[in-house]
Design a protein around this motif. Structure first.
Motif, PDB file in Angstrom:
ATOM      1  N   ASP A 160      -7.033  14.335  45.988  1.00 37.36           N
ATOM      2  CA  ASP A 160      -6.136  14.180  47.129  1.00 37.36           C
ATOM      3  C   ASP A 160      -5.120  13.059  46.935  1.00 37.36           C
ATOM      4  N   LYS A 161      -5.190  12.358  45.794  1.00 35.10           N
ATOM      5  CA  LYS A 161      -4.199  11.325  45.505  1.00 35.10           C
ATOM      6  C   LYS A 161      -2.923  11.912  44.924  1.00 35.10           C
ATOM      7  N   TYR A 162      -2.951  13.208  44.558  1.00 38.43           N
ATOM      8  CA  TYR A 162      -1.811  13.803  43.889  1.00 38.43           C
ATOM      9  C   TYR A 162      -1.072  14.732  44.829  1.00 38.43           C
ATOM     10  N   PRO A 163       0.268  14.835  44.673  1.00 45.39           N
ATOM     11  CA  PRO A 163       1.087  15.526  45.664  1.00 45.39           C
ATOM     12  C   PRO A 163       0.973  17.035  45.585  1.00 45.39           C
ATOM     13  N   SER A 164       1.115  17.669  46.729  1.00 42.55           N
ATOM     14  CA  SER A 164       1.220  19.122  46.817  1.00 42.55           C
ATOM     15  C   SER A 164       1.834  19.445  48.170  1.00 42.55           C
ATOM     16  N   GLY A 165       2.504  20.579  48.246  1.00 40.45           N
ATOM     17  CA  GLY A 165       3.152  20.956  49.494  1.00 40.45           C
ATOM     18  C   GLY A 165       4.475  20.238  49.686  1.00 40.45           C
ATOM     19  N   GLN A 166       4.836  20.020  50.941  1.00 39.40           N
ATOM     20  CA  GLN A 166       6.111  19.397  51.266  1.00 39.40           C
ATOM     21  C   GLN A 166       6.003  17.874  51.152  1.00 39.40           C
ATOM     22  N   ILE A 167       6.868  17.298  50.314  1.00 41.06           N
ATOM     23  CA  ILE A 167       6.890  15.851  50.097  1.00 41.06           C
ATOM     24  C   ILE A 167       8.248  15.326  50.555  1.00 41.06           C
ATOM     25  N   GLY A 168       8.222  14.279  51.361  1.00 40.66           N
ATOM     26  CA  GLY A 168       9.462  13.745  51.903  1.00 40.66           C
ATOM     27  C   GLY A 168      10.285  13.001  50.873  1.00 40.66           C
ATOM     28  N   SER A 169      11.507  12.706  51.216  1.00 41.68           N
ATOM     29  CA  SER A 169      12.386  11.951  50.327  1.00 41.68           C
ATOM     30  C   SER A 169      11.896  10.512  50.211  1.00 41.68           C
ATOM     31  N   GLY A 170      12.377   9.828  49.180  1.00 45.65           N
ATOM     32  CA  GLY A 170      11.973   8.450  48.968  1.00 45.65           C
ATOM     33  C   GLY A 170      11.161   8.284  47.696  1.00 45.65           C
ATOM     34  N   ARG A 171      10.457   7.159  47.596  1.00 42.18           N
ATOM     35  CA  ARG A 171       9.680   6.797  46.410  1.00 42.18           C
ATOM     36  C   ARG A 171       8.194   7.003  46.688  1.00 42.18           C
ATOM     37  N   HIS A 172       7.542   7.694  45.773  1.00 43.48           N
ATOM     38  CA  HIS A 172       6.106   7.977  45.913  1.00 43.48           C
ATOM     39  C   HIS A 172       5.409   7.566  44.616  1.00 43.48           C
ATOM     40  N   GLU A 173       4.287   6.879  44.728  1.00 47.46           N
ATOM     41  CA  GLU A 173       3.533   6.420  43.568  1.00 47.46           C
ATOM     42  C   GLU A 173       2.143   7.045  43.571  1.00 47.46           C
ATOM     43  N   TYR A 174       1.714   7.518  42.398  1.00 45.74           N
ATOM     44  CA  TYR A 174       0.414   8.173  42.263  1.00 45.74           C
ATOM     45  C   TYR A 174      -0.313   7.563  41.062  1.00 45.74           C
ATOM     46  N   PRO A 175      -1.382   6.816  41.292  1.00 41.75           N
ATOM     47  CA  PRO A 175      -2.096   6.151  40.191  1.00 41.75           C
ATOM     48  C   PRO A 175      -2.930   7.137  39.379  1.00 41.75           C
ATOM     49  N   PHE A 176      -3.148   6.814  38.140  1.00 37.26           N
ATOM     50  CA  PHE A 176      -4.051   7.604  37.314  1.00 37.26           C
ATOM     51  C   PHE A 176      -4.815   6.664  36.387  1.00 37.26           C
ATOM     52  N   THR A 177      -5.965   7.101  35.960  1.00 39.49           N
ATOM     53  CA  THR A 177      -6.763   6.366  34.980  1.00 39.49           C
ATOM     54  C   THR A 177      -7.648   7.351  34.231  1.00 39.49           C
ATOM     55  N   PHE A 178      -7.812   7.141  32.941  1.00 41.37           N
ATOM     56  CA  PHE A 178      -8.724   7.972  32.153  1.00 41.37           C
ATOM     57  C   PHE A 178      -9.111   7.233  30.889  1.00 41.37           C
ATOM     58  N   GLN A 179     -10.091   7.745  30.213  1.00 43.04           N
ATOM     59  CA  GLN A 179     -10.696   7.076  29.055  1.00 43.04           C
ATOM     60  C   GLN A 179     -10.324   7.801  27.773  1.00 43.04           C
ATOM     61  N   LEU A 180      -9.888   7.045  26.778  1.00 44.35           N
ATOM     62  CA  LEU A 180      -9.675   7.637  25.462  1.00 44.35           C
ATOM     63  C   LEU A 180     -11.021   7.864  24.770  1.00 44.35           C
ATOM     64  N   SER A 181     -11.054   8.860  23.918  1.00 47.95           N
ATOM     65  CA  SER A 181     -12.253   9.125  23.127  1.00 47.95           C
ATOM     66  C   SER A 181     -12.547   7.952  22.204  1.00 47.95           C
ATOM     67  N   HIS A 182     -13.808   7.787  21.853  1.00 46.96           N
ATOM     68  CA  HIS A 182     -14.205   6.724  20.926  1.00 46.96           C
ATOM     69  C   HIS A 182     -13.940   7.107  19.475  1.00 46.96           C
ATOM     70  N   HIS A 183     -13.609   8.360  19.227  1.00 48.73           N
ATOM     71  CA  HIS A 183     -13.389   8.816  17.852  1.00 48.73           C
ATOM     72  C   HIS A 183     -12.002   9.431  17.756  1.00 48.73           C
ATOM     73  N   LEU A 184     -11.040   8.609  17.362  1.00 41.99           N
ATOM     74  CA  LEU A 184      -9.662   9.053  17.228  1.00 41.99           C
ATOM     75  C   LEU A 184      -9.064   8.462  15.954  1.00 41.99           C
ATOM     76  N   PRO A 185      -8.139   9.182  15.318  1.00 44.56           N
ATOM     77  CA  PRO A 185      -7.424   8.584  14.184  1.00 44.56           C
ATOM     78  C   PRO A 185      -6.397   7.578  14.681  1.00 44.56           C
ATOM     79  N   SER A 186      -5.861   6.820  13.768  1.00 44.21           N
ATOM     80  CA  SER A 186      -4.819   5.864  14.104  1.00 44.21           C
ATOM     81  C   SER A 186      -3.484   6.577  14.313  1.00 44.21           C
ATOM     82  N   THR A 187      -2.643   5.982  15.138  1.00 41.59           N
ATOM     83  CA  THR A 187      -1.242   6.379  15.136  1.00 41.59           C
ATOM     84  C   THR A 187      -0.695   6.155  13.729  1.00 41.59           C
TER      85      THR A 187
END
Length: 345
Positions: A103-130
């Motif tokens: 319910d933190k993310y937008p759907s339906g009719q959204i009014g004009s102006g500035r809207h902020e929606y936070p997110f957070t997630f975890q990277l895997s422990h097994h990844l190659p380097s950039t």
């Protein structure tokens, strides 16, 4: 003007495997909008890009080489321009709905102006380097899409850097940590007449080193020939191979000289022993290709006895493993871990 942008709490965009990525999506609308968004609104989208010649088109079934989760991987061994893209979005590195209620993310009719929606997630422990090399690279991209029915969507993307240090504690059983010796010999001939042999032995205390560590080795040369050994060279060379696909060994390689030391030689009919210290440069960029099948790297320590005139030099080669985190913690010689940079030199 309406738009959406990604903002990260970590403004540098640099992360390690297992780190949380925390940020927000900022939507600015000059008029009200009817939004149709399915969570996640932002995700790290795994894609595989492969550029190759027109007559070597990518095989879609073999192109996506990372098990989920996966980063972007690109390889272009031919160096020519034709691009095929395989989108393997079935498994993302992470998505915004992992730790945030829908319910933190937008759907339906959204009014004009500035809207902020936070997110957070975890990277895997097994990844190659950039990684960005001469023939390809591994990249991680954070993306957001605001889905507007029957109109152009608002999108934004941001690349992040993942620094994946090579941890010797995780690959201890694959490392050569005991003393080892390599030997080679050569019979020097002059006008079809043998003048005597030259023997070289290289002794290493181990074959696994972290950046900043000093590799200790001993070189014994027994020169019973009529020719002198002009000099002794010790080179540390890294080779990175970029493949067209995991199903073939075809590809291209580039080499980088990490360190070189030179020493005086051995006179004819004499012997000499060298106790040498070769520092693994703290600035050495050692990519971690964990779970990456399109790229591989190997590092060799090469000791060369230079014989003058038209004679062939003698070489002894040891394939060593370079890393960042030594076994059971830190060592006195360990250098600082550096974020990945461009390997395309």
């Amino acid at each position: 003007m309406s738009n959406c942008i990604i903002r990260l709490d970590n403004y540098e965009g640099q992360y390690y495997p297992g780190d949380p990525i925390i940020g927000k999506v900022i939507c600015s609308f000059n008029t009200s909008k009817n939004i149709r968004v399915a969570v996640p609104a932002a995700q790290v989208q795994p894609k595989h890009h492969q550029s190759q010649s027109n007559h070597d088109a990518a095989d879609p079934e073999s192109a996506a080489q990372f098990p989920s989760p996966e980063p972007d991987a690109s390889s272009s061994p031919s160096g020519r321009a034709a691009t095929s893209t395989v989108d393997s979005s079935a498994g993302s590195v992470a998505s915004v709905n992992s730790n945030e209620p829908s319910d933190k993310y937008p759907s339906g009719q959204i009014g004009s102006g500035r809207h902020e929606y936070p997110f957070t997630f975890q990277l895997s422990h097994h990844l190659p380097s950039t990684y960005q090399g001469h023939y390809g690279g591994v990249t991680f991209t954070l993306k957001v899409k605001v889905d507007i029915p029957f109109k152009f969507d608002f999108t934004d993307s941001m690349q992040i850097t993942v620094a994946s240090p090579v941890n010797f504690n995780l690959i201890k059983d694959k490392l050569q940590l005991k003393p080892i010796c390599y030997s080679t010999d050569k019979t020097v001939c002059c006008w079809c007449c043998a003048s005597g042999p030259i023997t070289m032995e290289v002794h290493l205390e181990k074959e696994a080193f972290v950046v900043g560590e000093v590799a200790k080795l001993r070189v014994d040369i027994d020169n019973m020939s009529n020719e002198r050994v002009e000099s002794v060279l010790v080179n540390l060379i890294m080779k990175i191979k970029s493949k067209v696909s995991a199903s073939t060994d075809r590809g291209k390689s580039n080499r980088e000289l990490l360190a070189i030391n030179s020493y005086t030689g051995v006179a004819a009919h004499s012997q000499r022993s060298y106790d040498l210290n070769l520092e693994i440069p703290q600035s050495a960029q050692v990519p971690n290709f964990d779970q990456c099948k399109l790229f591989s790297q190997e590092t060799k320590l090469e000791v060369t006895a230079v014989i003058p005139e038209c004679l062939t030099n003698m070489k002894a080669v040891s394939y060593v493993t370079l890393g960042h985190i030594p076994i059971d913690g830190f060592s006195e010689n360990q250098g600082d871990f550096l974020m990945p940079t461009d390997f395309s030199l």
